[in-house]
Structures are given as structure tokens and as C-alpha cells.
Design a protein around this motif. Structure first.
Motif, short mmCIF file in Angstrom:
data_model
loop_
_atom_site.label_atom_id
_atom_site.label_comp_id
_atom_site.label_asym_id
_atom_site.label_seq_id
_atom_site.Cartn_x
_atom_site.Cartn_y
_atom_site.Cartn_z
N UNK A 166 26.91 10.39 40.35
CA UNK A 166 27.11 9.91 39.25
C UNK A 166 26.68 10.51 38.50
N UNK A 167 27.91 11.36 37.76
CA UNK A 167 28.56 11.86 36.36
C UNK A 167 28.63 10.18 35.55
N UNK A 168 28.22 10.06 35.03
CA UNK A 168 28.80 8.60 33.45
C UNK A 168 27.03 9.13 32.61
N UNK A 169 27.71 8.45 31.52
CA UNK A 169 27.18 8.87 30.13
C UNK A 169 26.78 7.20 29.63
N UNK A 179 24.32 12.69 32.54
CA UNK A 179 25.45 12.38 31.60
C UNK A 179 25.69 13.41 30.64
N UNK A 180 25.58 14.81 31.50
CA UNK A 180 25.96 15.75 30.34
C UNK A 180 26.34 16.79 32.06
N UNK A 181 26.88 17.75 30.94
CA UNK A 181 27.15 18.47 32.72
C UNK A 181 25.83 19.59 32.77
N UNK A 182 24.94 19.95 32.07
CA UNK A 182 23.67 20.28 32.20
C UNK A 182 23.27 19.73 33.21
N UNK A 183 22.71 17.69 33.19
CA UNK A 183 21.96 17.53 33.66
C UNK A 183 22.65 16.99 35.85
N UNK A 220 32.94 10.54 35.53
CA UNK A 220 33.96 10.04 34.52
C UNK A 220 34.03 11.37 33.33
N UNK A 221 35.45 11.00 32.79
CA UNK A 221 36.10 12.04 32.05
C UNK A 221 35.15 12.44 30.85
N UNK A 260 38.05 5.52 32.70
CA UNK A 260 39.96 5.23 31.81
C UNK A 260 40.57 5.87 31.85
N UNK A 261 40.18 7.35 31.37
CA UNK A 261 41.42 8.22 31.32
C UNK A 261 41.82 9.67 32.94
N UNK A 262 42.09 8.99 33.47
CA UNK A 262 41.57 9.60 34.60
C UNK A 262 43.86 10.90 34.36
N UNK A 263 42.33 11.92 34.72
CA UNK A 263 43.69 13.03 34.52
C UNK A 263 44.62 13.53 35.17
N UNK A 264 45.96 13.72 34.59
CA UNK A 264 46.50 13.93 35.53
C UNK A 264 47.02 15.01 36.31
#
Length: 155
Positions: A26-29, A53-57, A73-74, A101-105
Motif C-alpha cells: 500500500x502506497x498511501x500518505x 508514504x513516499x516513493x523512496x519508502x 495513491x496519486x 480521488x485523482x485517477x489519472x486518465x
């Protein structure tokens, strides 16, 4: 009764089935959202290998234990982009589904399967994850849940 007696081919132990529990990242901040996602996934029998919660983590967790799939998450902590995380995971052969809540197209990579829009129903999360994983492995889910929007309809 053995498989030979039933006329069915034996099923190799190491080959995952449609019901095999998945190891998920799960990648979520937002901590509360991450805990809700983790609870929903474990109730569906899956194992969460970690929450980042970050790309590095996220990459550190992937290096420690390779997940079957990631939910991302985006918008992440420290201004990080979940789109970047999904791309890096896909480049490593790990399928990803956005949970945002901000799905990429667009996906940007064939292993970025789709998006589950927030707010989501915890009860539908397991079916959406299973359908996304089946799609990532080249199979077509019988009844894909409406909660999951696929990026690659041609699959």
C-alpha cells in the motif's frame, strides 16, 4: 482420490490460483486511509507487506520483499507522485492499481492496470484487487467490479 482418478490435471503447488492470497504493498500518505485499506485487504485474505508514504519508502519495501501487486495513491507525502511510484514498480514487473480521488486518465505502462476511485467501499476492494491482479497476469476477470476502472480495455 488422486487427480489421476478424477480425470483432473494436478495443480502445481507454486502456481497461484484465482483465490490465492496476494502479497500487497500500500502506497498511501494518509495514515487513516492506509489502515482502512489494510483492514479491508486482510479481511479478504490478502497479506499487506507494508505501507509506504513516499516513493523512496515504497522502493525500500519492494527491495525487502517483492509484492504481487501495489495499490498506490496519486498524491503522496513530501510532494512525491504516485504516478512515478507506479511507473517504477511496473518497470520492476510489479503490477499497480491507483487508489485515488485523482485517477489519472492514462496508465503510462501496461502493468498499471487501472484505478479504484476514492471514496471506495471496503467490501468491494477485495474483488477489485483480485480482478486487477487477474488482468495483470493476462487473464480476464469473469465479473469485474464497477469500482475498478481499467486502463487497458483490450486485455
Amino acid at each position: 482420490m488422486t487427480a489421476a482418478h478424477t480425470g483432473l490435471a494436478p495443480h502445481p503447488i507454486d502456481e497461484p490460483t484465482d483465490e490465492t492470497p496476494l502479497n500487497l504493498l500500500i502506497i498511501e500518505d494518509e495514515a487513516l486511509v492506509a489502515m482502512l485499506v489494510e483492514d479491508a485487504l486482510t479481511l479478504h485474505g490478502h497479506r499487506v507487506i507494508g505501507i509506504a508514504d513516499t516513493v523512496a519508502a515504497a522502493m525500500a519495501l519492494v527491495d525487502a520483499e517483492r509484492p504481487d501487486m501495489a495499490l498506490c495513491d496519486v498524491k503522496l507525502a513530501d510532494g512525491d507522485s504516485g504516478v512515478t511510484a507506479a511507473q517504477l514498480l511496473a518497470d520492476r514487473g510489479i503490477p499497480c492499481v491507483f487508489l485515488s480521488g485523482n485517477c489519472p486518465e492514462r496508465a503510462g505502462h501496461p502493468l498499471v492496470i487501472g484505478c479504484i476511485a476514492k471514496p471506495f467501499r471496503a467490501g468491494s476492494l477485495g474483488a477489485a484487487v483480485r480482478a486487477a491482479h487477474l488482468t495483470a497476469t493476462g487473464k480476464r476477470p469473469n465479473d469485474p467490479p464497477p469500482a475498478l476502472t481499467f486502463y487497458h480495455e483490450e486485455r
